[in-house]
Every structure is written in structure tokens, then in C-alpha cells.
Design a protein around this motif. Structure first.
Motif, PDB file in Angstrom:
ATOM      1  N   ILE A  64       0.840  -1.203   0.000  1.00 46.09           N
ATOM      2  CA  ILE A  64       0.000   0.000   0.000  1.00 46.09           C
ATOM      3  C   ILE A  64       0.877   1.256   0.000  1.00 46.09           C
ATOM      4  O   ILE A  64       0.592   2.238  -0.706  1.00 46.09           O
ATOM      5  CB  ILE A  64      -0.949  -0.011   1.206  1.00 46.09           C
ATOM      6  N   LEU A  65       1.974   1.233   0.770  1.00 47.16           N
ATOM      7  CA  LEU A  65       2.923   2.355   0.762  1.00 47.16           C
ATOM      8  C   LEU A  65       3.484   2.575  -0.640  1.00 47.16           C
ATOM      9  O   LEU A  65       3.601   3.716  -1.110  1.00 47.16           O
ATOM     10  CB  LEU A  65       4.061   2.080   1.749  1.00 47.16           C
ATOM     11  N   THR A  66       3.826   1.491  -1.318  1.00 47.34           N
ATOM     12  CA  THR A  66       4.331   1.598  -2.689  1.00 47.34           C
ATOM     13  C   THR A  66       3.287   2.226  -3.603  1.00 47.34           C
ATOM     14  O   THR A  66       3.604   3.045  -4.471  1.00 47.34           O
ATOM     15  CB  THR A  66       4.720   0.209  -3.219  1.00 47.34           C
ATOM     16  N   GLY A  67       2.027   1.858  -3.398  1.00 51.00           N
ATOM     17  CA  GLY A  67       0.955   2.452  -4.184  1.00 51.00           C
ATOM     18  C   GLY A  67       0.822   3.946  -3.929  1.00 51.00           C
ATOM     19  O   GLY A  67       0.610   4.736  -4.866  1.00 51.00           O
ATOM     20  N   LEU A  68       0.963   4.368  -2.681  1.00 51.47           N
ATOM     21  CA  LEU A  68       0.884   5.791  -2.348  1.00 51.47           C
ATOM     22  C   LEU A  68       2.016   6.581  -3.002  1.00 51.47           C
ATOM     23  O   LEU A  68       1.797   7.676  -3.537  1.00 51.47           O
ATOM     24  CB  LEU A  68       0.932   5.971  -0.825  1.00 51.47           C
ATOM     25  N   VAL A  69       3.224   6.022  -2.962  1.00 50.68           N
ATOM     26  CA  VAL A  69       4.360   6.692  -3.602  1.00 50.68           C
ATOM     27  C   VAL A  69       4.144   6.801  -5.104  1.00 50.68           C
ATOM     28  O   VAL A  69       4.435   7.839  -5.718  1.00 50.68           O
ATOM     29  CB  VAL A  69       5.672   5.940  -3.294  1.00 50.68           C
ATOM     30  N   THR A 127      -1.489  14.741 -10.903  1.00 53.76           N
ATOM     31  CA  THR A 127      -0.183  14.084 -10.774  1.00 53.76           C
ATOM     32  C   THR A 127       0.369  13.560 -12.093  1.00 53.76           C
ATOM     33  O   THR A 127       1.561  13.253 -12.188  1.00 53.76           O
ATOM     34  CB  THR A 127      -0.275  12.906  -9.789  1.00 53.76           C
ATOM     35  N   TRP A 159      -3.529   1.387  -8.348  1.00 55.85           N
ATOM     36  CA  TRP A 159      -4.186   0.675  -7.248  1.00 55.85           C
ATOM     37  C   TRP A 159      -4.678  -0.705  -7.659  1.00 55.85           C
ATOM     38  O   TRP A 159      -4.824  -1.598  -6.814  1.00 55.85           O
ATOM     39  CB  TRP A 159      -5.292   1.539  -6.664  1.00 55.85           C
ATOM     40  N   SER A 208       1.430   7.095  -6.563  1.00 60.33           N
ATOM     41  CA  SER A 208       0.352   8.032  -6.852  1.00 60.33           C
ATOM     42  C   SER A 208       0.848   9.469  -6.922  1.00 60.33           C
ATOM     43  O   SER A 208       0.100  10.371  -7.300  1.00 60.33           O
ATOM     44  CB  SER A 208      -0.741   7.927  -5.773  1.00 60.33           C
ATOM     45  N   LEU A 209       2.115   9.688  -6.540  1.00 64.22           N
ATOM     46  CA  LEU A 209       2.715  11.015  -6.643  1.00 64.22           C
ATOM     47  C   LEU A 209       2.971  11.367  -8.096  1.00 64.22           C
ATOM     48  O   LEU A 209       2.960  10.515  -8.980  1.00 64.22           O
ATOM     49  CB  LEU A 209       4.026  11.059  -5.857  1.00 64.22           C
TER      50      LEU A 209
END
Length: 489
Positions: free
Chosen positions: A136-141, A342, A350, A143-144
Motif C-alpha cells: 500500500i505504501l508503494t501504491g501511495l508513492v 499528478t 491501485w 500516486s505522486l
């Protein structure tokens, strides 16, 4: 055969005067509307194979080597060959990201174990939970915006090199008899072969050593999948691929030699292979550098692997975007949505997160099962590279780009295909004998499933509707075509 877009398609309406040379080349030579911001330079692409490099130089699109099939194979074969290549590449990337996230979770939990003086040992459930959070952290990054992704990958390269150098120095200095960790001899490092596999002759154990190395040395075309976000991609993308591979080969080989000198006796009672945290490299750090050093460098290994997952998922999401743009995937219109704030394919990001977590849930049943996913990652990706390389050699329709191997091209291409064939045999064989359900190599089962379902989808959907990568933009600038060396179909 390739398909032209209808005249009223909005991708034909482009402001050519305001487009960069790279964007005009993408539209002219590959027929795609530029939608990504070109934020990546040399250092930021370095984090991502010579045969792949010359293909990428000629056809720099985010579809990677999948798109090249439409240029180097006869038109009647293009739909089927590009379909197989695309699905192998996509599923190989999914397996690769999932495997990397699982590995990152193991390193992070190893830090916790060392910190607790090994009173805490993670369960499979703990590993699965941490893996899901990290994905999930990888997905957030991812999304930048591409601007921040370029910054992140640029500084990752510097961090990686500094950690490697300091780790090597620390291990060689601290591995001394008075510290309880004497160095092994050169004869032991370069000539001794120890086998726990049960295979005979022992040479098979040596061949199984290719497994971990080949897994680390795959995903050669990752940079190609961000080609539409790179300035001058016909030069920078192949440069990044070839230089990254050269650095990894040399640095990885030297680091492995250092580990062999300081790892101790693997046949003794305190062998690193019997480490309670099941992380031999972290155990080496702990044995040689003590608790503080073990924690520090295991944490650094975790950070490096996480940076790798950031760029690997970025490559995966651009692949999903490219395949959807060509209507290769179900619900293609969804995965091509770009978030205006972005400039990233947010739904593809996702979808990748959910798929990778789903794959890694296999590991909750047994490590043997998830290890098969790790192995099939390399097979699927390498096969997806070799198919276009084979087409390039056999059909002779390749038009070189600015980065080319010249007279060595045929030899390098043939060697790449033969080496991949050899490795594929090793990757599907069981690594331990006698073979049981607990140590079986399930990579062959996963590979068969990939081929079966991709063929099933081809029969019911692809054969009727898929005609290959879509070509749909006419270029008013006759000079653009020169920039990549590839012509408009």
C-alpha cells in the motif's frame, strides 16, 4: 496486423508546435498521444541487457518490448506474438513486484528480530500483514507526480552506492579472529562447493546458484516502460538499461565475493543457513558487525529493496496503461485514466497494489508456494524479452535506433536467447531431493497456468477483437521520423 484509429479519434488532434521532439517522435513513429510528463533524466532512469537496449532505442514507448513486435514481425503474426509477449511481461512484472514486497517485509521484520536479540521471530501471518502494508505504501508513492518520482529515484541511486561501499568496508575491516568472525580463505571462497540439495553430481548445486542472481538481474526493460516520461528516451532509456546492468553485474559480483569471505563456515552448527530469522545476509551483518551494525545494514537493505519496489511498480503501472491503450486487457478504458493533478495512471496503480497483495497471500499457505511465484517471475519476463529478440533475428525487419550493437548485434541476440533457454530449465527444476510437497518447485505449475489462461482469453476475446498495437497519429513534421530510426506503420 496493426490497426489505425478512426479519423475522429481525439488522439489525432495534437498541438505539434508545443510538443517536445521526444513527444513528436512518439506520435510519429509509434502512433501514440503523449500523456505523461517527461521528468526523468540520466540518474533517475539509472535505477532501472544489451539486446533489450537496442530495441528500446528504436521504439521508446511505455509498452516496452511488447510494442516492438508490431515493427519487427510479419503483420499476420503480430496479434498472436504481441499477445503472448504482453501477457508474459505483465504477469512476470506482477510476480516480480509481489516477490520484492515479500522480501522487503522479511528484511523489515529481521530488523525487529535483531533488535529483540532474536526473542521475536516473525510468523508467516506477520510477514503477510507487513507485506500488505508495504505494498500500500508503494501504491501511495506511485500516486505522486512523475516530478517527485524522478527525484526519489535519483537520490536512491546515490544512497544505494554509498551503502554498498560502506558495507563492504565495514565487513572486511570487522571480520577478524579477535572479533570472533575470521575470514574464509581464498581457496574456500573460489573453489569449495557445498551442497545441501541432495542432487548429484554437486555441479547441480552450482547451477542452482543462478536462481537468486537471475531473479535480481531480471526486469531489464523497466526503464522502457517510463520511456514516455524520459527526455530523449531513444538515448537515455537504453543507456540506463545497459549501465544499470553493468553496475549490477560488477558490484553484485564483488559484493558476493566479500560475503563469501566473511560468512563463516556454512557446514557448522552456527551456519548462516540455519539462522532463526531466515535471512542469511542479515545474519552475516549481525555476526560480523554486531547488533548495531546488523540493524543498520539490514535496515539499509530494506530501504534499497523498497526503492526497487517503487520503480518496479511504476514500470508495472505504465505497462498496464500501455496494454490498455492497445485494448489488450479487460476494462481497458478504465486503466488508461490519467489523474490530472499528478499525471499518473491512478487506477492502474491501485489495481497493481491489489493484484500484488493477492499474489502474496499465496505465501500464507507456505513459503514453498510463494517461492514458485518468485521463480516464475524471471521465466515469464525473460521469455517476454526473448520473443521479440528472436523475431528481430529471424524476420530481419528491425530498423536500428541511435543506440545499437552494430556488428555484434546478431551474436549478442543469439546468446541472449540460448542463455534464457538454459536458465528456464534450471528455474523449473526442484532444488532439493527427494522431492516432496513441502519442497516442490511450483514455478512450472504457475507458468502453465499463465500460458493456459492467456491462451483461453485469446481464444474467447483476443482472436476476435485484438489486432495488435494500435497506430493512430499522422505526423505533419517529416523530420521527426529521423529521431528514433523507426518508421510509422
Amino acid at each position: 496486423m496493426t490497426t489505425e484509429r478512426p479519423p475522429n479519434d481525439p488522439v489525432r488532434t495534437l498541438d505539434w508546435a508545443r510538443m517536445s521532439q521526444a513527444d513528436r517522435a512518439l506520435a510519429a513513429n509509434c502512433g501514440y498521444k503523449p500523456v505523461f510528463r517527461r521528468e526523468f533524466g540520466y540518474l533517475s532512469t539509472f535505477s532501472f541487457a544489451l539486446s533489450v537496449s537496442e530495441l528500446v532505442s528504436a521504439y521508446p514507448t511505455c509498452g516496452g518490448i511488447y510494442f516492438t513486435v508490431s515493427k519487427i514481425a510479419p503483420k499476420k503474426y503480430v496479434p498472436f506474438i504481441s499477445w503472448i509477449t504482453g501477457w508474459l511481461n505483465l504477469l512476470g512484472q506482477l510476480a516480480g513486484v509481489a516477490a520484492s514486497e515479500w522480501g522487503a517485509a522479511l528484511f523489515l521484520l529481521a530488523v525487529v528480530s535483531i533488535s529483540s536479540d532474536f526473542t521475536y521471530l516473525p510468523s508467516v501471518g506477520h510477514t503477510g500483514g507487513v507485506m500488505a502494508g508495504l505494498t500500500i505504501l508503494t501504491g501511495l508513492v506511485n500516486s505522486l507526480s512523475t516530478y517527485w518520482m524522478a527525484k526519489i529515484t535519483k537520490y536512491y541511486v546515490i544512497f544505494h552506492v554509498l551503502v554498498l561501499i560502506t558495507c563492504v568496508i565495514a565487513l572486511l575491516v570487522m571480520a577478524q579472529p579477535e572479533n570472533g568472525s575470521p575470514k574464509n580463505t581464498a581457496a574456500y571462497v573460489f573453489t569449495d562447493v557445498s551442497s545441501r540439495s541432495g542432487w548429484s553430481p554437486r555441479g547441480w548445486s552450482f547451477l542452482f546458484g543462478f536462481l537468486s542472481v537471475s531473479w535480481a538481474m531480471t526486469d531489464y526493460d523497466a526503464t522502457a516502460h517510463i520511456a514516455e516520461e524520459i527526455k530523449n528516451p531513444e538515448i537515455k532509456a537504453p543507456w540506463a538499461i545497459s549501465m544499470a546492468m553493468l553496475f549490477t553485474y560488477v558490484a553484485g559480483w564483488l559484493f558476493t565475493i566479500v560475503l563469501c569471505f566473511v560468512m563463516g563456515d556454512i557446514t557448522g552448527k552456527e551456519s548462516i543457513l540455519d539462522s532463526p530469522i531466515e535471512q542469511p545476509v542479515s545474519q552475516i551483518f549481525y555476526n560480523v558487525l554486531g547488533k548495531p551494525g546488523g540493524i543498520a545494514f539490514t535496515a539499509c537493505a530494506f530501504i534499497i529493496l523498497k526503492f526497487g519496489t517503487f520503480t518496479a511498480m511504476q514500470s508495472l503501472t505504465r505497462t498496464i496503461f500501455a496494454f490498455s491503450r492497445d485494448e489488450l486487457l479487460p476494462l481497458s478504458c478504465i486503466w488508461t485514466k490519467i489523474m490530472p493533478q499528478t499525471g499518473t495512471p491512478i487506477l492502474a496503480v491501485w489495481a497493481s497494489v491489489l493484484c500484488c497483495i493477492g499474489i502474496d497471500l499465496i505465501g500464507l499457505s507456505s513459503y514453498t508456494a510463494i517461492a514458485g511465484v518468485f521463480n516464475v517471475c524471471t521465466i515469464a519476463l525473460d521469455w517476454s524479452y526473448c520473443i521479440p529478440i528472436f523475431c528481430k533475428v529471424v524476420f530481419g525487419q528491425f530498423t536500428p535506433g541511435p543506440w545499437h550493437l552494430g556488428k555484434y548485434s546478431l551474436f549478442v541476440n543469439a546468446y541472449a536467447c540460448l542463455w534464457t533457454l538454459f536458465l528456464s530449465v534450471i528455474f523449473i527444476m526442484p532444488t532439493i531431493r527427494p522431492v516432496t510437497s513441502e519442497n516442490m518447485n511450483y514455478a512450472i505449475a504457475y507458468l502453465a497456468a499463465i500460458l493456459f489462461f492467456s491462451m483461453l482469453y485469446w481464444v474467447f476475446r483476443g482472436k476476435k477483437h485484438y489486432t495488435g498495437p494500435l497506430i493512430g497519429i499522422n505526423c505533419p513534421d517529416p523530420d521527426v521520423e529521423i529521431s528514433t530510426g523507426a518508421g510509422l506503420a
